[in-house]
Design an enzyme around this catalytic site. Sequence first.
Site, PDB file in Angstrom:
ATOM      1  N   GLY A   1       0.729  -1.358  -0.120  1.00 49.03           N
ATOM      2  CA  GLY A   1       0.049   0.019   0.012  1.00 49.03           C
ATOM      3  C   GLY A   1       0.834   1.252  -0.131  1.00 49.03           C
ATOM      4  CB  ALA A   2       1.330   4.164  -0.972  1.00 49.53           C
TER       5      ALA A   2
ATOM      6  CD  GLU B   1       6.206  -0.351   4.107  1.00 45.88           C
ATOM      7  OE1 GLU B   1       6.543   0.735   4.050  1.00 45.88           O
ATOM      8  OE2 GLU B   1       5.133  -0.716   4.555  1.00 45.88           O
TER       9      GLU B   1
HETATM   10  C1  5RP Z   1       3.294   1.130   6.141  1.00 48.10           C
HETATM   11  C2  5RP Z   1       3.129   1.586   4.887  1.00 48.10           C
HETATM   12  C3  5RP Z   1       1.341   1.315   4.493  1.00 48.10           C
HETATM   13  O1  5RP Z   1       1.620   0.968   3.102  1.00 48.10           O
HETATM   14  C4  5RP Z   1       0.736   2.672   4.442  1.00 48.10           C
HETATM   15  O2  5RP Z   1       0.807   3.079   5.571  1.00 48.10           O
HETATM   16  C5  5RP Z   1      -0.745   2.589   3.958  1.00 48.10           C
HETATM   17  O3  5RP Z   1      -1.444   1.898   4.964  1.00 48.10           O
HETATM   18  P1  5RP Z   1      -3.006   1.311   4.763  1.00 48.10           P
HETATM   19  O4  5RP Z   1      -2.701   0.243   3.739  1.00 48.10           O
HETATM   20  O5  5RP Z   1      -3.335   0.873   6.204  1.00 48.10           O
HETATM   21  O6  5RP Z   1      -3.681   2.560   4.433  1.00 48.10           O
HETATM   22  O7  5RP Z   1       3.677   2.233   4.245  1.00 48.10           O
HETATM   23  O8  5RP Z   1       4.741   1.395   6.619  1.00 48.10           O
END
Ligand code: 5RP
Length: 223
Positions: A86-87, A107
């Site tokens: 994700g991001a 990551e």
């Molecule tokens: C974790 C990340 C996640 O990919 C980012 O925070 C997105 O999280 P979510 O899918 O819960 O919205 O970088 O370090």
Amino acid sequence: MTQDELKQAVAKAAVDYIAPKLDSDSIVGVGTGSTANFFIDHLAELKASFDGCVASSEASAERLRGHGIPVYELNAVDTIAVYVDGADESNAQLELIKGGGAALTREKIVAAVADEFVCIADDSKWVECLGAFPLPVEVIPMARSHVGRELLKLGGDPVYRQGVITDNGNVIIDVHGLRIDQACALESQINQITGVVSNGLFAARPADVMLLGTANGVKQLSA
Ligand code: 5RP
């Protein structure tokens, strides 16, 4: 659709996207966070079609093992066919801010090894300009104040993330108030600060593909 339904949809779309690329020797890189968790749950349906995973966090490794999916140390594998994560934000170049879950360094390492980086996100993460989401920076604990002062000089407002220790034993500083239009340059500049382990800009190695969950379905985007 709710945000969770959009995350579910992109997680399923990611499994459909990677399925034809995998064989019994393939290693899948797996990210961290709620969208990655949905992906892990869907990936379990495919577990007979690939060898195993490398995880970007202890939490994701535990979830993968819970589904009976083998988890390898990164040093035990030669290649990673695809990394799915994700991001927190993405721009049209698929440059990302990541690290909301404090897993940014692992990551970034897994993304660096992977042949292909597939980002999965709901459309609340899609932005014109990176920086509204505070940029996470992983820092060696004894350097926290020094790094904070240096980040101030870059025009940001650094805030120590209280009570969070990364899987690597470090701390996180979130930098508020940045408007990032030169992501590659800023990524490199922050990495030059002594005491910084890594930062949450994924611009030198952006995503290759974005699966973006919208009310009108999942869109597949490339930079
Ligand atoms: C974790 C990340 C996640 O990919 C980012 O925070 C997105 O999280 P979510 O899918 O819960 O919205 O970088 O370090």
